[in-house]
Design an enzyme around this catalytic site. Structure first.
Site, short mmCIF file in Angstrom:
data_model
loop_
_atom_site.label_atom_id
_atom_site.label_comp_id
_atom_site.label_asym_id
_atom_site.label_seq_id
_atom_site.Cartn_x
_atom_site.Cartn_y
_atom_site.Cartn_z
N HIS A 72 0.85 -1.20 0.00
CA HIS A 72 0.00 0.00 0.00
C HIS A 72 0.89 1.24 0.00
O HIS A 72 1.68 1.43 0.91
CB HIS A 72 -0.89 0.03 1.24
CG HIS A 72 -2.02 -0.95 1.20
ND1 HIS A 72 -3.13 -0.85 1.99
CD2 HIS A 72 -2.19 -2.05 0.43
CE1 HIS A 72 -3.95 -1.85 1.72
NE2 HIS A 72 -3.40 -2.60 0.78
N TYR A 200 -9.15 5.12 7.31
CA TYR A 200 -9.38 5.49 8.71
C TYR A 200 -10.50 6.53 8.70
O TYR A 200 -10.35 7.59 8.09
CB TYR A 200 -8.12 6.13 9.30
CG TYR A 200 -7.02 5.14 9.62
CD1 TYR A 200 -6.89 4.61 10.90
CD2 TYR A 200 -6.08 4.77 8.66
CE1 TYR A 200 -5.87 3.72 11.22
CE2 TYR A 200 -5.05 3.87 8.96
CZ TYR A 200 -4.96 3.36 10.24
OH TYR A 200 -3.95 2.48 10.54
N PRO A 292 -4.22 0.33 18.83
CA PRO A 292 -3.93 -0.17 17.48
C PRO A 292 -4.07 0.86 16.35
O PRO A 292 -3.83 0.53 15.20
CB PRO A 292 -4.95 -1.31 17.30
CG PRO A 292 -6.07 -0.96 18.21
CD PRO A 292 -5.47 -0.24 19.38
N LYS A 296 0.99 -0.27 15.13
CA LYS A 296 2.40 -0.33 15.50
C LYS A 296 2.82 -1.54 16.35
O LYS A 296 4.02 -1.79 16.49
CB LYS A 296 2.78 0.94 16.29
CG LYS A 296 2.79 2.19 15.44
CD LYS A 296 3.89 2.11 14.40
CE LYS A 296 3.84 3.23 13.41
NZ LYS A 296 4.40 2.91 12.12
N TYR A 384 4.10 6.57 10.09
CA TYR A 384 3.31 5.39 9.70
C TYR A 384 4.17 4.36 8.96
O TYR A 384 4.09 3.16 9.24
CB TYR A 384 2.10 5.80 8.85
CG TYR A 384 0.98 4.79 8.88
CD1 TYR A 384 -0.14 4.98 9.65
CD2 TYR A 384 1.08 3.60 8.14
CE1 TYR A 384 -1.16 4.02 9.68
CE2 TYR A 384 0.07 2.65 8.17
CZ TYR A 384 -1.05 2.87 8.95
OH TYR A 384 -2.04 1.92 8.99
#
Ligand code: APR
Ligand code: PHB
Length: 398
Positions: A72, A200, A292, A296, A384
């Site tokens: 991704h 998200y 979560p 990570k 990220y």
């Protein structure tokens, strides 16, 4: 029985450590209280950072991942129904890999057993002994027989509910612990994902996350109250709530399908320091857990053991404990960086029961800035995709 490193726990931390040590010519025995089938099927998160994949690749552990995992190059953030994209590849030159944690675990177990190195499953009554001496031991029962495994170092990789951390005297540990006022209901569904990237979603009804495992399997999460009973969530209710919280205005399509698995997990931030007592060292969830939202947990566990493997190698080669002494402080910068990032993501995306209108407006303003400002989006992307393993800021005193 004797080995150089006794590893308690066959999760990502323990298994990756066993491979890193083997690559350095150091023997270990992995002890796991569950069965092989259980650990290979336990559904957990599924996002691998760039440095995590690089480390696995350097050790020849990505053969199936390279074939099956989903790369991704960004993520999407939905604010009240409208999607925005954070382009990791453009902002950082790096990306993430989506591959279920249990797939990582399966590959690590198969690769280790193929070399003939031991993993003992379904061990019972695991205890650590003599940890403040140079000859610690792990004692356990295997196939009905009591065993004492003498070693040089014990790696406590037995997760948040393991026995290693509780066997350190509480007076030796500093603990930071926060429970968050919500949990995640996680769902695995036999339904084709309709986007190429995770979504998200911040929504007035609560946070939702759209993720995936393969071209046939979608992974979904809903923010729910912390004490929620899973029995309250029929499949129908889950799909209805997801439909409401996921994007609506921009052509996003949610495909439903049979629910393969569902469970509720509480949200917590927890850090213990130091990650060492004598010859017992902690790594991964045994030492810290993060909510979560930043994906990570597994990555931080693997970052820990990359530092630990070097420290143990130095001890085995030279007898000098200085790298082991520095282990906890070396990990701490990354542990807290990741805690901060996970908390930041959590705080921007969830609905907080105690928030008033003022706080909700601030939250909205912050998230809008993140998706519209290249500088702010870069900060999200950099964290990220994963910061480099090892000490983050070498000049900073531990
Ligand atoms: N003896 C032996 N093994 C044990 C014991 C014990 N007393 N207690 C727990 N275990 C095992 C668990 O069954 C599990 O397989 O230790 C392992 C710990 O693995 P994880 O919980 O996966 O923890 P870790 O390897 O640190 O992985 C990091 O990141 O995504 C998050 O929480 C998620 O598991 C993930 C973690
Ligand atoms: C997952 O796919 O399981 C997942 C993805 C992103 C997260 C957490 C979990 O932040």
């Amino acid at each position: 029985m004797r080995t150089q490193v006794g590893i308690v726990g066959a999760g990502p931390a323990g298994l990756v450590l066993s491979h890193l040590l083997a690559a350095r010519g150091i023997e270990s025995v992995v002890l796991e209280d569950r069965s092989r089938a259980y650990v290979e099927q336990r559904v957990r998160a599924g996002v691998l950072e760039h440095p995590t994949v690089e480390l696995l690749r350097q050790h020849g552990l990505t053969e199936r991942l390279d074939r099956e995992a989903l790369v991704h190059r960004g993520v999407q953030i939905a604010i009240d129904g409208r999607r925005h994209r954070i382009d990791f590849a453009d902002l950082t030159g790096k990306w993430i890999t989506v591959y279920g944690q249990q797939e990582v675990v399966k590959d690590l177990i198969a690769a280790r057993l193929a070399t003939g190195a031991p993993i003992l499953f379904e061990v019972e009554d695991v205890r650590v002994a003599d940890v403040v001496t140079a000859r610690p031991a792990v004692e356990f029962v295997h196939e009905g027989e009591p065993v004492r495994l003498a070693c040089d170092v014990i790696a406590g990789c037995d997760g948040f509910h393991g026995i290693c951390r509780p066997s350190i005297p509480p007076s030796e540990l500093q603990v930071h612990d926060r429970e968050h006022p919500f949990a995640w209901l996680g769902v695995l569904a036999k339904a084709a994902p309709t986007t190429e990237e995770l979504i998200y979603s911040r929504h007035e009804r609560g946070f939702a996350l759209y993720s995936m495992r393969s071209p046939e399997v979608t992974r979904l999460y809903l923010q729910v109250p912390p004490d929620e009973d899973i029995a309250e969530w029929s499949d129908d209710r889950i799909w209805t709530e997801l439909t409401m919280r996921l994007p609506t205005t921009d052509g996003f399509e949610l495909l439903d399908g049979p629910v393969i698995e569902k469970s509720i997990t509480g949200m917590r931030s927890f850090v213990v320091a130091p990650m060492r007592y004598g010859r017992l060292v902690l790594a991964g969830d045994a030492a810290h857990i993060v909510p979560p939202t930043g994906a990570k947990g597994m990555n931080l566990a693997i970052a820990d053991v990359s530092v630990l493997a070097d420290a143990v190698e130095h001890l085995e080669r030279t007898g000098d404990e200085s790298k082991l002494d520095a282990y906890s402080a070396t990990c701490a910068q990354r542990v807290w960086r990741v805690q901060q990032f996970s908390w930041w993501m959590t705080s921007m995306l969830h609905r907080f029961p105690e928030h008033d209108g003022f706080q909700r407006q601030l939250q909205h303003a912050e998230l809008s800035f993140v998706v519209h400002s290249r500088a702010a989006a870069t900060a999200l992307a950099e964290n990220y995709v994963g910061l480099p393993f090892g000490r983050l800021y070498p000049e900073e005193a531990p």
